[in-house]
Scaffold this active site. Structure first.
Site, PDB file in Angstrom:
ATOM      1  N   GLU A  81      -8.859   0.309  -0.993  1.00 25.28           N
ATOM      2  CA  GLU A  81      -8.257   1.538  -1.472  1.00 25.28           C
ATOM      3  C   GLU A  81      -7.181   1.120  -2.476  1.00 25.28           C
ATOM      4  O   GLU A  81      -6.260   0.389  -2.126  1.00 25.28           O
ATOM      5  CB  GLU A  81      -7.610   2.308  -0.324  1.00 25.28           C
ATOM      6  CG  GLU A  81      -7.091   3.645  -0.784  1.00 25.28           C
ATOM      7  CD  GLU A  81      -5.966   4.198   0.069  1.00 25.28           C
ATOM      8  OE1 GLU A  81      -5.304   3.441   0.785  1.00 25.28           O
ATOM      9  OE2 GLU A  81      -5.754   5.413  -0.005  1.00 25.28           O
TER      10      GLU A  81
ATOM     11  N   ASP B  64      -7.602  12.578   1.436  1.00 23.66           N
ATOM     12  CA  ASP B  64      -6.231  12.645   0.917  1.00 23.66           C
ATOM     13  C   ASP B  64      -6.105  13.595  -0.259  1.00 23.66           C
ATOM     14  O   ASP B  64      -5.042  13.681  -0.885  1.00 23.66           O
ATOM     15  CB  ASP B  64      -5.778  11.254   0.442  1.00 23.66           C
ATOM     16  CG  ASP B  64      -5.621  10.280   1.592  1.00 23.66           C
ATOM     17  OD1 ASP B  64      -5.257  10.725   2.693  1.00 23.66           O
ATOM     18  OD2 ASP B  64      -5.867   9.083   1.371  1.00 23.66           O
TER      19      ASP B  64
HETATM   20  C1  NOJ Z   1      -4.337   5.893   2.742  1.00 19.64           C
HETATM   21  C2  NOJ Z   1      -5.093   6.812   3.644  1.00 19.64           C
HETATM   22  O1  NOJ Z   1      -6.245   7.251   2.974  1.00 19.64           O
HETATM   23  C3  NOJ Z   1      -4.156   7.928   4.020  1.00 19.64           C
HETATM   24  O2  NOJ Z   1      -4.819   8.966   4.689  1.00 19.64           O
HETATM   25  C4  NOJ Z   1      -3.032   7.347   4.837  1.00 19.64           C
HETATM   26  O3  NOJ Z   1      -2.101   8.374   5.101  1.00 19.64           O
HETATM   27  C5  NOJ Z   1      -2.323   6.215   4.096  1.00 19.64           C
HETATM   28  N1  NOJ Z   1      -3.242   5.317   3.458  1.00 19.64           N
HETATM   29  C6  NOJ Z   1      -1.477   5.418   5.036  1.00 19.64           C
HETATM   30  O4  NOJ Z   1      -2.286   4.664   5.896  1.00 19.64           O
END
Ligand code: NOJ
Ligand code: CA
Length: 597
Positions: free
Chosen positions: A302, A370
């Site tokens: 990510e 997200d």
């Molecule tokens: C990225 C994740 O996709 C998100 O949902 C999360 O709140 C943060 N990282 C922290 O782990």
């Protein structure tokens, strides 16, 4: 007031000024008028990407909390997912990425893990997990798990021990700043109410670091013992037979433990200041050597550094680190709600494609847990346009170069939901932002306006299976309200309608599977400056296709560039009839994939 809930993602990789579009012909954007096009150049040599299963697969992102509840407690669970495996198989996707299902106090919906080898009791047991994995493999589906190791939960045994004493063997699994050294140098936290990443902890008179909520203390990757523990956890799951990891917030793991002062710590420089810290790639290469190289699995980070050059460092095969990254610039451009233009989207996707044209690989996505729903952000979720625009966006995802990531519900064209006040929201980011707003006596109207459009809870509402109570998700009370539009927008209704978003999604996947040109073919943008039409060719070994997407709620005419002549029936079309040249008369949100040669 600006709502600060994970919107830092939008600020990642903000393009410098390099506009690929510069110098191209301006086009006319009035409805129904013929729009000028730039001439397609002869495609250059095909990118030299070698075949790999994780390039050819389509990833389906499944949010377990909201997919299917099996026991009426209102929370989706593993048995629920297992009961829906035939549905997943029917989509044609090859891989499922499951958001975290590990033991967690759920401060951040499972992204705060208290035991990396245990299943969250709300989701089920390890037996349920084994049955799920077996059921998936039995159907030829692969399973990718989230690996959340930038931070753990403050309820993890390591942290409990670490915070109890300065001499704990786990003390150095985390970052501490002893109070006798004064206040620590400022660091930004995304989810903290005050955005302060240092939390004072009385038992040892020290501050600990947390880039996310204060219940998510950051793990110290400088400590080789911590790294070895992570590798053991990875082997534990890989030895069970899982097929890879999506690595959460991984670009943040590397920190300079001396914590030099950063002037003016704000949300907007969070990414620039903290991304891609020292030794990040040493850690990845070590992880690859010690763990990943021993398994035939896929890995996706990510985040991708601060720019395409840094992104390449993660995935250049010669470096032996990861398979692919996903960047935030694509989903981010749409978050600039008042200024967003299609040309921004084209510029971003084209820039990222060019960066990986010769080596490396990337993920293609327009939404995830997200982000708000892709159809509400990049399409038009009003009743007349929802279905065609959702089909268009899925066509885009499935015809770009890179591995497509489809977020659950987007195959139905699920939309943003309706929230009637802060009590309806569940996300820690939204709730903490509201606490801050109250403290600062901010503008509630503006706050809720922005939250309605961009809250992460929009994409976390329960999956809409049918028109029965709670959309068939649960017999109880769902943990987050079902989107009221489930009465008409649901899987059962779409199964019955051969022109639904769902059936179009299946067709698009089938076409991608059948034609490698859509996986590996070189991508070339056409008519870059056109504000309504996104058109591109994909070319591989003499085969060429043309993708024409009318990203607007009005009919548009688009002149085929000289030398491009469709042949035969289109491979894909989201309307009953496809326009023919030389000027293509496209319906609102019409998406057509033509074969050229
Ligand atoms: C990225 C994740 O996709 C998100 O949902 C999360 O709140 C943060 N990282 C922290 O782990
Ligand atoms: Ca349940």
């Amino acid at each position: 007031m600006k709502v600060r809930y994970y919107s830092f993602f939008a600020s990642l990789n903000r393009p410098a000024v390099a506009l690929l579009l510069a110098g191209l012909a301006a086009s006319c954007n009035q409805a129904g008028k013929t729009e000028t096009t730039t001439t397609a150049t002869t495609p250059a040599a095909t990118a030299s990407n070698k075949a790999d299963w994780w390039k050819e697969t389509v990833v389906y992102q499944l949010y377990p909390r909201s997919f299917q509840d099996s026991n009426g407690d209102g929370v989706g669970d593993l048995k629920g997912i297992t009961s829906r495996l035939d549905y997943l198989k029917s989509l044609g996707v090859g891989t499922v990425w499951l958001n975290p299902i590990y033991a967690s106090p759920n401060d951040d919906n499972g992204y705060d893990i208290s035991d990396y080898r245990a299943i969250m009791p709300e989701f089920g047991t390890m037996q349920d997990f084994d049955a799920l994995l077996q059921g998936m493999h039995g159907r030829g589906l692969k399973l990718v798990m989230d690996l959340v190791v930038n931070h753990s939960s403050d309820e993890h045994a390591w942290f409990k021990s670490a915070r109890a004493s300065r001499t704990s063997p786990y003390r150095d699994f985390y970052y501490w700043w002893p109070a006798e050294k004064g206040t620590p140098p400022a660091r930004y936290s995304t989810f903290d109410v005050k955005h302060d990443a240092w939390q004072y902890d009385a038992p040892t008179k020290s501050y600990y670091l947390h880039y996310f909520s204060k219940k998510q203390p950051d793990l110290n990757w400088n400590n080789p013992k911590l790294r070895q523990e992570v590798y053991k956890i990875m082997r534990f799951w890989l030895d069970k037979g899982i097929d890879g990891f999506r690595m959460d917030a991984f670009q943040f793991v590397a920190k300079d433990p001396s914590f030099p002062p950063i002037p003016n710590v704000t949300e907007s420089n969070f990414a620039n200041s903290y991304n891609h810290g020292p030794r990040l790639h040493d850690y990845l290469q070590e992880m690859n050597r010690e763990v990943l190289s021993h398994y035939n699995v896929m890995t996706v980070a990510e985040g991708a550094g601060r720019n395409v050059t840094e992104a390449m460092l993660f995935v250049d095969p010669a470096r032996k680190e990861l398979n692919m990254t996903y960047h935030f610039e694509g989903v981010g451009v749409g978050n600039n709600a008042d200024t967003y233009q299609l040309t921004d989207l084209k510029r971003v996707f084209t820039k990222w494609d060019s960066a990986f044209a010769q080596k490396g690989w990337q993920a293609i996505d327009l939404g995830n847990h997200d982000q708000p729903r892709m159809v509400s952000k990049f399409g038009d979720d009003r009743p007349a346009f929802r279905a065609p625009s959702a089909k268009l966006l899925n066509t885009f995802l499935l015809t770009m170069r890179g591995t497509p990531y489809c977020y659950n519900g987007d195959e139905l064209g699920m939309t943003n939901s309706k929230f009637n006040g802060i009590a309806d929201y569940r996300d820690v980011a939204a709730r903490n932002a509201y606490t801050l707003l109250k403290q600062q006596k901010g503008d509630e109207k503006a706050f809720f306006h922005t939250l309605a459009r961009f809250s992460r809870d929009n994409s976390r509402t329960p999956f809409q299976w049918d028109d029965s109570a709670q959309a068939g998700f649960t017999t109880g009370t769902p943990w987050l309200n079902v989107n009221p539009n489930y009465v008409t927008l649901n899987r059962a209704a779409e199964e019955k309608d051969s022109s639904s978003v769902l059936h179009h999604f299946r067709r698009a996947i089938a076409v991608r599977k059948q034609h490698k040109v859509l996986v590996y073919g070189q991508y070339q943008l056409l008519d870059a400056a056109n504000p309504n039409i996104y058109a591109y060719t994909r070319t591989l070994n003499g085969e060429q296709v043309l993708v024409v997407l009318n990203f607007s709620s009005a009919p548009r005419t688009w002149a085929l560039p000289a030398g491009l002549t469709p042949t035969g029936q289109p491979w894909l079309n989201n309307y009953p009839t496809a326009p023919t040249g030389p000027a293509l008369a496209l319906q609102p949100w019409q998406a057509v994939v033509y074969r050229l040669r």
